[in-house]
Motif scaffolding. Structure first.
Motif, mmCIF file in Angstrom:
data_model
loop_
_atom_site.group_PDB
_atom_site.id
_atom_site.type_symbol
_atom_site.label_atom_id
_atom_site.label_comp_id
_atom_site.label_asym_id
_atom_site.label_seq_id
_atom_site.Cartn_x
_atom_site.Cartn_y
_atom_site.Cartn_z
ATOM 1 N N GLY A 9 0.074 -1.250 0.092
ATOM 2 C CA GLY A 9 0.109 0.487 0.113
ATOM 3 C C GLY A 9 0.543 0.947 0.183
ATOM 4 N N ASP A 10 2.069 1.219 0.115
ATOM 5 C CA ASP A 10 2.857 2.417 0.270
ATOM 6 C C ASP A 10 4.050 2.543 -0.533
ATOM 7 N N ASP A 11 3.640 1.563 -1.483
ATOM 8 C CA ASP A 11 4.502 1.098 -3.160
ATOM 9 C C ASP A 11 5.659 0.976 -2.470
ATOM 10 N N THR A 12 5.773 0.393 -1.467
ATOM 11 C CA THR A 12 7.034 -0.375 -1.349
ATOM 12 C C THR A 12 7.268 -1.757 -2.268
ATOM 13 N N VAL A 13 8.508 -2.083 -2.761
ATOM 14 C CA VAL A 13 8.305 -2.994 -3.332
ATOM 15 C C VAL A 13 9.293 -4.177 -2.975
ATOM 16 N N HIS A 14 8.516 -6.335 -2.831
ATOM 17 C CA HIS A 14 9.259 -7.140 -2.165
ATOM 18 C C HIS A 14 9.802 -7.616 -3.729
ATOM 19 N N SER A 15 10.097 -7.542 -4.020
ATOM 20 C CA SER A 15 10.735 -9.004 -5.655
ATOM 21 C C SER A 15 11.192 -10.085 -5.019
ATOM 22 N N VAL A 16 11.084 -11.257 -5.821
ATOM 23 C CA VAL A 16 10.899 -12.907 -4.779
ATOM 24 C C VAL A 16 11.423 -13.513 -6.806
ATOM 25 N N ASP A 17 12.633 -14.158 -6.839
ATOM 26 C CA ASP A 17 12.230 -15.092 -7.833
ATOM 27 C C ASP A 17 11.118 -15.904 -7.353
ATOM 28 N N ALA A 18 10.339 -16.428 -8.095
ATOM 29 C CA ALA A 18 9.715 -17.420 -8.148
ATOM 30 C C ALA A 18 9.591 -19.026 -8.685
ATOM 31 N N VAL A 19 9.455 -19.561 -8.319
ATOM 32 C CA VAL A 19 9.335 -21.702 -9.331
ATOM 33 C C VAL A 19 7.895 -21.647 -10.100
ATOM 34 N N GLU A 20 8.573 -21.679 -11.315
ATOM 35 C CA GLU A 20 7.205 -21.704 -11.806
ATOM 36 C C GLU A 20 6.702 -22.814 -11.708
ATOM 37 N N GLY A 21 5.209 -22.860 -11.913
ATOM 38 C CA GLY A 21 4.166 -24.313 -11.992
ATOM 39 C C GLY A 21 3.679 -23.352 -10.474
ATOM 40 N N ASP A 22 4.884 -22.938 -9.555
ATOM 41 C CA ASP A 22 3.881 -22.299 -8.474
ATOM 42 C C ASP A 22 2.703 -21.344 -8.645
ATOM 43 N N THR A 23 1.970 -21.475 -7.784
ATOM 44 C CA THR A 23 1.036 -20.223 -7.792
ATOM 45 C C THR A 23 1.458 -18.133 -6.583
ATOM 46 N N LEU A 24 0.680 -17.690 -7.577
ATOM 47 C CA LEU A 24 1.736 -16.472 -6.786
ATOM 48 C C LEU A 24 0.926 -16.769 -4.622
ATOM 49 N N MET A 25 0.398 -17.439 -4.545
ATOM 50 C CA MET A 25 -0.081 -17.046 -3.425
ATOM 51 C C MET A 25 0.951 -17.898 -2.669
ATOM 52 N N HIS A 26 1.355 -19.090 -3.294
ATOM 53 C CA HIS A 26 2.477 -19.687 -3.260
ATOM 54 C C HIS A 26 3.796 -19.672 -2.663
ATOM 55 N N SER A 27 4.331 -18.880 -4.035
ATOM 56 C CA SER A 27 4.958 -18.338 -3.762
ATOM 57 C C SER A 27 5.415 -17.042 -2.548
ATOM 58 N N ALA A 28 4.400 -16.407 -2.237
ATOM 59 C CA ALA A 28 3.929 -15.109 -1.656
ATOM 60 C C ALA A 28 4.330 -15.640 -0.351
ATOM 61 N N VAL A 29 3.310 -16.879 0.060
ATOM 62 C CA VAL A 29 3.382 -17.186 1.582
ATOM 63 C C VAL A 29 5.513 -18.049 1.020
ATOM 64 N N ARG A 30 5.248 -18.581 0.410
ATOM 65 C CA ARG A 30 6.906 -19.417 1.265
ATOM 66 C C ARG A 30 8.000 -18.001 1.290
ATOM 67 N N ASN A 31 7.574 -16.624 1.021
ATOM 68 C CA ASN A 31 8.983 -16.109 0.979
ATOM 69 C C ASN A 31 8.230 -14.733 2.141
ATOM 70 N N GLY A 32 7.655 -15.495 3.010
ATOM 71 C CA GLY A 32 6.423 -14.312 3.683
ATOM 72 C C GLY A 32 6.027 -12.423 3.109
#
Length: 102
Positions: A9-32
């Motif tokens: 909401g404050d426009d800060t960005v957290h970038s993560v390397d994601a695994v192909e085939g995962d969902t956006l949700m699983h990637s977010a949860v896995r990366n906190g």
């Protein structure tokens, strides 16, 4: 490995390397990533992974199913760009996708 940019909401960005085939949700949860809880584990029954997919990225993602649209109707901050992150699989065409967290 595709990169996903979660925007807060404050426009800060957290970038993560994601695994192909995962969902956006699983990637977010896995990366906190805060704000995406995924309480149902991706079973599309809670909407705690509600996000906004804006701009050109929407064209690269399959349209939401009727079941997803029904569940989205229960979220407080519904927008035309609202999606459930558990329903969006990560692939190479989403490298750099920007996901805004309500």
């Amino acid at each position: 490995m595709p990169t996903v940019h979660y925007i807060f909401g404050d426009d800060t960005v957290h970038s993560v390397d994601a695994v192909e085939g995962d969902t956006l949700m699983h990637s977010a949860v896995r990366n906190g990533i805060p704000g995406i809880e995924g309480e149902c584990g991706g079973e599309m029954s809670c909407a705690t992974c509600h996000v906004y997919i804006e701009g050109e990225w929407r064209k690269r993602i399959q349209a939401p199913s009727d079941d997803e649209n029904d569940l989205l109707e229960m979220v407080d901050e519904l927008r035309p760009v609202s999606r459930l992150a558990c329903q969006i699989k990560i692939n190479a065409s989403l490298d750099g996708v920007q996901v805004r967290i309500p």
